[in-house]
Write a protein that holds these residues in place. Structure first.
Motif, PDB file in Angstrom:
ATOM      1  N   ARG A   1     -11.654 -12.318 -26.642  1.00  0.00           N
ATOM      2  CA  ARG A   1     -10.553 -11.429 -27.019  1.00  0.00           C
ATOM      3  C   ARG A   1     -10.286 -10.366 -25.975  1.00  0.00           C
ATOM      4  NH1 ARG A   1     -10.301  -8.623 -32.625  1.00  0.00           N
ATOM      5  NH2 ARG A   1     -12.030  -7.500 -31.703  1.00  0.00           N
TER       6      ARG A   1
ATOM      7  N   ARG B   1     -14.598 -10.414 -37.996  1.00  0.00           N
ATOM      8  CA  ARG B   1     -13.599 -11.380 -38.455  1.00  0.00           C
ATOM      9  C   ARG B   1     -12.237 -10.727 -38.265  1.00  0.00           C
ATOM     10  NH1 ARG B   1     -13.263 -15.813 -41.850  1.00  0.00           N
ATOM     11  NH2 ARG B   1     -15.454 -15.663 -42.389  1.00  0.00           N
ATOM     12  N   VAL B   2     -11.344 -11.437 -37.591  1.00  0.00           N
ATOM     13  CA  VAL B   2      -9.973 -10.989 -37.418  1.00  0.00           C
ATOM     14  C   VAL B   2      -9.079 -12.126 -37.873  1.00  0.00           C
ATOM     15  CG1 VAL B   2      -8.215 -10.301 -35.749  1.00  0.00           C
ATOM     16  CG2 VAL B   2     -10.554  -9.488 -35.492  1.00  0.00           C
ATOM     17  N   ASP B   3      -8.235 -11.818 -38.865  1.00  0.00           N
ATOM     18  CA  ASP B   3      -7.409 -12.850 -39.491  1.00  0.00           C
ATOM     19  C   ASP B   3      -8.345 -13.959 -39.972  1.00  0.00           C
ATOM     20  OD1 ASP B   3      -5.075 -11.375 -38.926  1.00  0.00           O
ATOM     21  OD2 ASP B   3      -4.995 -12.224 -36.913  1.00  0.00           O
ATOM     22  N   ASP B   4      -8.169 -15.160 -39.481  1.00  0.00           N
ATOM     23  CA  ASP B   4      -9.051 -16.259 -39.897  1.00  0.00           C
ATOM     24  C   ASP B   4     -10.058 -16.622 -38.822  1.00  0.00           C
ATOM     25  OD1 ASP B   4      -7.915 -16.506 -42.390  1.00  0.00           O
ATOM     26  OD2 ASP B   4      -6.457 -18.017 -41.768  1.00  0.00           O
ATOM     27  N   GLN B   5     -10.212 -15.776 -37.824  1.00  0.00           N
ATOM     28  CA  GLN B   5     -11.126 -16.070 -36.732  1.00  0.00           C
ATOM     29  C   GLN B   5     -12.450 -15.329 -36.911  1.00  0.00           C
ATOM     30  OE1 GLN B   5      -8.878 -14.935 -33.260  1.00  0.00           O
ATOM     31  NE2 GLN B   5      -8.287 -17.063 -32.908  1.00  0.00           N
TER      32      GLN B   5
END
Length: 105
Positions: free
Chosen positions: A104, A66-70
């Motif tokens: 990404r 999970r990165v930020d809200d992704q």
């Protein structure tokens, strides 16, 4: 198996490593390719299993992140056959592109 313990201080560790390097056994090279997909692991299970079924000699793993809200999944292909790793990685890129998922890397 003979175990070696190395110091945590970089210069000391480097000296120790230079000493034991000739004693280490070298095996086959493991090749690895990865792709970070912005999609939950459950959404890519079936196509990823199809790739794994096509390349039983390789290890294919999925690791959620999970990165930020992704929410995403790192897909990793490993094996000793570099060409097979490349082909499996290409198959993964193909199903990711076909599904319209973003990546990404």
């Amino acid at each position: 198996y003979k175990r070696q313990v190395l110091a945590g201080i970089p210069k000391t560790m480097q000296s120790c490593l230079e000493h034991i390097l000739p004693q280490l056994q070298v095996g086959e090279t493991i090749h690895s390719k990865s792709l970070d997909v912005i999609a939950g692991e459950s959404k890519i299970t079936e196509p990823l299993q199809a790739v794994q079924d096509s390349f039983p000699q390789l290890e294919i793993g999925s690791y959620p992140f999970r990165v930020d809200d992704q929410v995403g999944t790192s897909l990793v292909v490993r094996g000793t056959d570099a060409k097979a790793v490349e082909r499996a990685h290409a198959a993964i890129i193909q199903f990711v592109d076909d599904a319209g998922y973003r990546t990404r890397n």
